[in-house]
Design an enzyme around this catalytic site. Structure first.
Site, PDB file in Angstrom:
ATOM      1  N   TYR A 272      72.701   6.165  35.088  1.00 41.24           N
ATOM      2  CA  TYR A 272      71.606   5.710  35.929  1.00 41.24           C
ATOM      3  C   TYR A 272      71.122   4.349  35.495  1.00 41.24           C
ATOM      4  O   TYR A 272      71.110   4.011  34.322  1.00 41.24           O
ATOM      5  CB  TYR A 272      70.468   6.725  36.035  1.00 41.24           C
ATOM      6  CG  TYR A 272      70.016   7.418  34.790  1.00 41.24           C
ATOM      7  CD1 TYR A 272      68.824   7.073  34.178  1.00 41.24           C
ATOM      8  CD2 TYR A 272      70.761   8.459  34.240  1.00 41.24           C
ATOM      9  CE1 TYR A 272      68.385   7.745  33.047  1.00 41.24           C
ATOM     10  CE2 TYR A 272      70.329   9.132  33.114  1.00 41.24           C
ATOM     11  CZ  TYR A 272      69.141   8.757  32.524  1.00 41.24           C
ATOM     12  OH  TYR A 272      68.708   9.412  31.394  1.00 41.24           O
TER      13      TYR A 272
ATOM     14  N   HIS B 200      61.082  13.993  34.071  1.00 40.85           N
ATOM     15  CA  HIS B 200      60.452  12.890  33.346  1.00 40.85           C
ATOM     16  C   HIS B 200      59.916  11.797  34.267  1.00 40.85           C
ATOM     17  O   HIS B 200      60.456  11.566  35.344  1.00 40.85           O
ATOM     18  CB  HIS B 200      61.454  12.247  32.385  1.00 40.85           C
ATOM     19  CG  HIS B 200      62.038  13.206  31.417  1.00 40.85           C
ATOM     20  ND1 HIS B 200      63.350  13.132  31.003  1.00 40.85           N
ATOM     21  CD2 HIS B 200      61.514  14.272  30.771  1.00 40.85           C
ATOM     22  CE1 HIS B 200      63.602  14.110  30.135  1.00 40.85           C
ATOM     23  NE2 HIS B 200      62.500  14.813  29.989  1.00 40.85           N
TER      24      HIS B 200
ATOM     25  N   ARG C 203      67.825  18.516  32.105  1.00 38.14           N
ATOM     26  CA  ARG C 203      67.171  17.333  31.537  1.00 38.14           C
ATOM     27  C   ARG C 203      66.069  16.915  32.517  1.00 38.14           C
ATOM     28  O   ARG C 203      66.342  16.615  33.665  1.00 38.14           O
ATOM     29  CB  ARG C 203      68.157  16.205  31.324  1.00 38.14           C
ATOM     30  CG  ARG C 203      69.167  16.512  30.225  1.00 38.14           C
ATOM     31  CD  ARG C 203      70.043  15.295  29.972  1.00 38.14           C
ATOM     32  NE  ARG C 203      71.077  15.582  29.002  1.00 38.14           N
ATOM     33  CZ  ARG C 203      71.037  15.181  27.736  1.00 38.14           C
ATOM     34  NH1 ARG C 203      70.008  14.523  27.270  1.00 38.14           N
ATOM     35  NH2 ARG C 203      72.043  15.458  26.928  1.00 38.14           N
TER      36      ARG C 203
ATOM     37  N   ARG D  61      96.361   1.990  47.565  1.00 33.53           N
ATOM     38  CA  ARG D  61      96.039   2.068  46.139  1.00 33.53           C
ATOM     39  C   ARG D  61      94.925   3.055  45.837  1.00 33.53           C
ATOM     40  O   ARG D  61      94.778   3.515  44.720  1.00 33.53           O
ATOM     41  CB  ARG D  61      95.617   0.690  45.616  1.00 33.53           C
ATOM     42  CG  ARG D  61      96.675  -0.383  45.756  1.00 33.53           C
ATOM     43  CD  ARG D  61      96.087  -1.748  45.531  1.00 33.53           C
ATOM     44  NE  ARG D  61      95.126  -2.037  46.608  1.00 33.53           N
ATOM     45  CZ  ARG D  61      94.375  -3.118  46.675  1.00 33.53           C
ATOM     46  NH1 ARG D  61      94.445  -4.035  45.725  1.00 33.53           N
ATOM     47  NH2 ARG D  61      93.548  -3.305  47.675  1.00 33.53           N
TER      48      ARG D  61
ATOM     49  N   HIS E 188      61.658  12.923  37.625  1.00 33.43           N
ATOM     50  CA  HIS E 188      63.094  13.053  37.856  1.00 33.43           C
ATOM     51  C   HIS E 188      63.724  13.939  36.792  1.00 33.43           C
ATOM     52  O   HIS E 188      63.362  13.887  35.620  1.00 33.43           O
ATOM     53  CB  HIS E 188      63.771  11.674  37.809  1.00 33.43           C
ATOM     54  CG  HIS E 188      65.250  11.760  37.801  1.00 33.43           C
ATOM     55  ND1 HIS E 188      65.987  11.589  36.652  1.00 33.43           N
ATOM     56  CD2 HIS E 188      66.125  12.063  38.773  1.00 33.43           C
ATOM     57  CE1 HIS E 188      67.268  11.757  36.937  1.00 33.43           C
ATOM     58  NE2 HIS E 188      67.379  12.046  38.215  1.00 33.43           N
TER      59      HIS E 188
ATOM     60  N   LYS F 151      64.803   4.653  39.462  1.00 37.43           N
ATOM     61  CA  LYS F 151      66.128   4.977  38.935  1.00 37.43           C
ATOM     62  C   LYS F 151      67.132   5.090  40.084  1.00 37.43           C
ATOM     63  O   LYS F 151      66.791   5.533  41.173  1.00 37.43           O
ATOM     64  CB  LYS F 151      66.109   6.315  38.192  1.00 37.43           C
ATOM     65  CG  LYS F 151      65.221   6.335  36.970  1.00 37.43           C
ATOM     66  CD  LYS F 151      65.187   7.715  36.344  1.00 37.43           C
ATOM     67  CE  LYS F 151      64.226   7.755  35.173  1.00 37.43           C
ATOM     68  NZ  LYS F 151      64.095   9.116  34.629  1.00 37.43           N
TER      69      LYS F 151
ATOM     70  N   GLU G 100      55.921   8.029  28.232  1.00 36.07           N
ATOM     71  CA  GLU G 100      56.706   9.087  28.875  1.00 36.07           C
ATOM     72  C   GLU G 100      55.861  10.346  29.054  1.00 36.07           C
ATOM     73  O   GLU G 100      55.102  10.736  28.174  1.00 36.07           O
ATOM     74  CB  GLU G 100      57.940   9.430  28.049  1.00 36.07           C
ATOM     75  CG  GLU G 100      58.785  10.508  28.703  1.00 36.07           C
ATOM     76  CD  GLU G 100      59.933  11.004  27.847  1.00 36.07           C
ATOM     77  OE1 GLU G 100      60.912  11.476  28.417  1.00 36.07           O
ATOM     78  OE2 GLU G 100      59.839  10.925  26.599  1.00 36.07           O
TER      79      GLU G 100
ATOM     80  N   LYS H 268      61.053  19.967  23.980  1.00 36.72           N
ATOM     81  CA  LYS H 268      60.080  19.110  24.665  1.00 36.72           C
ATOM     82  C   LYS H 268      60.034  19.424  26.161  1.00 36.72           C
ATOM     83  O   LYS H 268      58.950  19.594  26.735  1.00 36.72           O
ATOM     84  CB  LYS H 268      60.426  17.644  24.432  1.00 36.72           C
ATOM     85  CG  LYS H 268      59.443  16.664  25.048  1.00 36.72           C
ATOM     86  CD  LYS H 268      59.657  15.266  24.502  1.00 36.72           C
ATOM     87  CE  LYS H 268      60.312  14.371  25.487  1.00 36.72           C
ATOM     88  NZ  LYS H 268      60.440  12.993  25.042  1.00 36.72           N
ATOM     89  N   ASP H 269      61.204  19.505  26.801  1.00 40.42           N
ATOM     90  CA  ASP H 269      61.238  19.750  28.247  1.00 40.42           C
ATOM     91  C   ASP H 269      60.788  21.158  28.626  1.00 40.42           C
ATOM     92  O   ASP H 269      60.234  21.352  29.697  1.00 40.42           O
ATOM     93  CB  ASP H 269      62.634  19.476  28.806  1.00 40.42           C
ATOM     94  CG  ASP H 269      62.938  17.989  28.883  1.00 40.42           C
ATOM     95  OD1 ASP H 269      62.000  17.171  28.789  1.00 40.42           O
ATOM     96  OD2 ASP H 269      64.124  17.642  29.044  1.00 40.42           O
TER      97      ASP H 269
END
Length: 176
Positions: free
Chosen positions: A132, A62, A59, A23, A119, A72, A143, A167-168
């Protein structure tokens, strides 16, 4: 599951163990007992998904301040990413070092990101989806971030960054 140590203390790449038959296969991607046996945080308070339209979307990087540090468990469920961890624990023997791992929908690998690590990830394909599990609730105000090209870390990204939030891209230089 196979828990593979990385060069960063406490960070792991986790591979699933497929039980195959006609399967397809079955595998566990989470087991509280196995995480505890490996002395890893086994508390999950939130599960997130990130959809990214374009290859080259970045991304991160952070993290959250105490007492809201996050662990995470990251997996790419569609497409491919280059996932990066940076050890931000001043007392750690791997402080300020980073690792990167290619996580894809095809390889089923997961990256375990310990508390007090930054991360982030860069998409390697269009239409990439990442899930995640997180050990802590997102807490606005706690943050923080590290710029993807901060000279304190010299992360070697495998492809050009094309899409990034304001922001990043504007986090200040990290103070060693």
């Amino acid at each position: 599951m196979k828990f593979l140590e990385t060069k960063l203390k406490d960070a792991h790449i986790i591979e699933i163990e497929k039980l195959k038959d006609h399967r397809g296969f079955f595998a566990r991607t989470w087991c509280q007992k196995e995480f505890e046996e490996h002395n890893l945080v086994s508390r999950v308070r939130q599960a997130n998904v990130s959809y990214n339209k374009k290859k080259g979307t970045l991304r991160g990087m952070h993290y959250q301040l105490s007492p809201y540090e996050e662990t995470k468990l990251v997996r790419c469920t569609k497409g491919a990413i280059y996932d990066v961890n940076i050890d931000l624990r001043p007392a750690s023997p791997t402080y300020t070092q980073w690792i990167g791992a290619e996580l894809t929908a095809e390889n089923y690998k997961m990256l375990y990101v310990p508390e007090n690590f930054a991360h982030g990830f860069l998409t390697l394909k269009d239409d990439t989806e990442v899930t995640y599990q997180v050990s802590q609730f997102y807490t606005p105000g706690s943050e923080r971030g590290i710029r993807w090209d901060d000279p304190a870390f010299n992360i070697d990204w495998p492809t050009e960054v094309k899409v990034i939030s304001d922001k990043d891209k504007n986090w200040p230089d990290y103070k060693l």
